[in-house]
Design a protein around this motif. Structure first.
Motif, mmCIF file in Angstrom:
data_model
loop_
_atom_site.group_PDB
_atom_site.id
_atom_site.type_symbol
_atom_site.label_atom_id
_atom_site.label_comp_id
_atom_site.label_asym_id
_atom_site.label_seq_id
_atom_site.Cartn_x
_atom_site.Cartn_y
_atom_site.Cartn_z
ATOM 1 N N GLN A 87 -12.512 16.049 -7.502
ATOM 2 C CA GLN A 87 -11.980 15.287 -6.374
ATOM 3 C C GLN A 87 -10.564 14.820 -6.677
ATOM 4 N N SER A 88 -9.896 14.366 -5.629
ATOM 5 C CA SER A 88 -8.525 13.870 -5.761
ATOM 6 C C SER A 88 -8.479 12.450 -5.220
ATOM 7 N N TYR A 89 -7.669 11.623 -5.834
ATOM 8 C CA TYR A 89 -7.572 10.210 -5.483
ATOM 9 C C TYR A 89 -6.135 9.873 -5.128
ATOM 10 N N SER A 90 -5.975 8.937 -4.217
ATOM 11 C CA SER A 90 -4.649 8.497 -3.795
ATOM 12 C C SER A 90 -4.264 7.252 -4.587
ATOM 13 N N ASN A 103 -1.489 4.355 -4.897
ATOM 14 C CA ASN A 103 -0.445 3.692 -4.115
ATOM 15 C C ASN A 103 0.089 2.505 -4.917
ATOM 16 N N ILE A 132 0.170 15.958 -12.524
ATOM 17 C CA ILE A 132 0.014 15.594 -11.113
ATOM 18 C C ILE A 132 0.759 16.635 -10.288
ATOM 19 N N SER A 187 7.393 11.233 -2.671
ATOM 20 C CA SER A 187 6.090 10.572 -2.768
ATOM 21 C C SER A 187 6.130 9.204 -2.092
ATOM 22 N N ASN A 235 0.941 8.868 -4.404
ATOM 23 C CA ASN A 235 0.782 10.193 -4.991
ATOM 24 C C ASN A 235 -0.702 10.493 -5.162
ATOM 25 N N SER A 236 -0.975 11.723 -5.520
ATOM 26 C CA SER A 236 -2.345 12.196 -5.665
ATOM 27 C C SER A 236 -2.693 12.322 -7.145
ATOM 28 N N LEU A 237 -3.924 11.924 -7.475
ATOM 29 C CA LEU A 237 -4.427 12.059 -8.837
ATOM 30 C C LEU A 237 -5.637 12.999 -8.789
ATOM 31 N N PRO A 238 -5.406 14.303 -9.050
ATOM 32 C CA PRO A 238 -6.522 15.247 -9.029
ATOM 33 C C PRO A 238 -7.313 15.178 -10.334
#
Length: 151
Positions: A55-58, A60, A89, A97, A113-116
């Motif tokens: 999964q990927s997390y946002s 902020n 990332i 971003s 940004n996204s944290l996969p």
């Protein structure tokens, strides 16, 4: 007995607690060119954040800058047993971003940004260190927060 309107209002306010996560507790690890106001990770209903493989997390981060900078670059590490391990990332450029560059003194910015979390990552507890560097390679922000990678 409560009226239907009172029940509806009570129900709506009870839902707010389920949809709005608390800001993530973080440690500043050397923000020399800025000051962090707030960190949110979505979804992260409890802490430490449980990051599910695949999964990927946002992520902020709301911060203000104490310097002028034409650009910004994100650097992320996972700290395991005190050893920083690079955490790739998808987008290192902070100006793509959520930040409109150039960065100005005393302005507030919302970095997103996204944290996969790759499926091949081990199930482990670690600390994520997230830096956003300015033109001089100084940290606009440096934050650390605990996470747990789960299958």
């Amino acid at each position: 007995l409560l009226s239907p309107v009172t029940l509806l209002i009570t129900f709506k306010f009870s839902l707010v607690g389920f949809t709005c996560a608390e800001p993530v507790k973080f440690a500043d690890c050397g923000s020399t060119s800025g000051k962090v106001a707030d960190v949110d990770i979505v979804p992260c209903p409890t802490q430490p954040c449980q990051l599910h493989k695949g999964q990927s997390y946002s992520v902020n981060v709301t911060f203000s800058s104490t310097v002028e900078s034409q650009k910004s670059k994100a650097v992320v590490h996972g700290i395991v047993a005190g050893i920083p391990i690079p955490f790739p990332i998808p987008l290192e450029d902070g100006c793509k971003s959520g930040i409109k560059c150039p960065i100005h003194v005393q302005q507030s910015y919302h970095y997103v940004n996204s944290l996969p979390v790759k499926t091949e990552y081990p199930a482990i507890k670690l600390v994520v260190e997230w830096e956003l560097k300015d033109d001089s390679q100084k940290d606009l922000f440096c934050i650390r927060f605990p996470v747990q990678i789960v299958g």
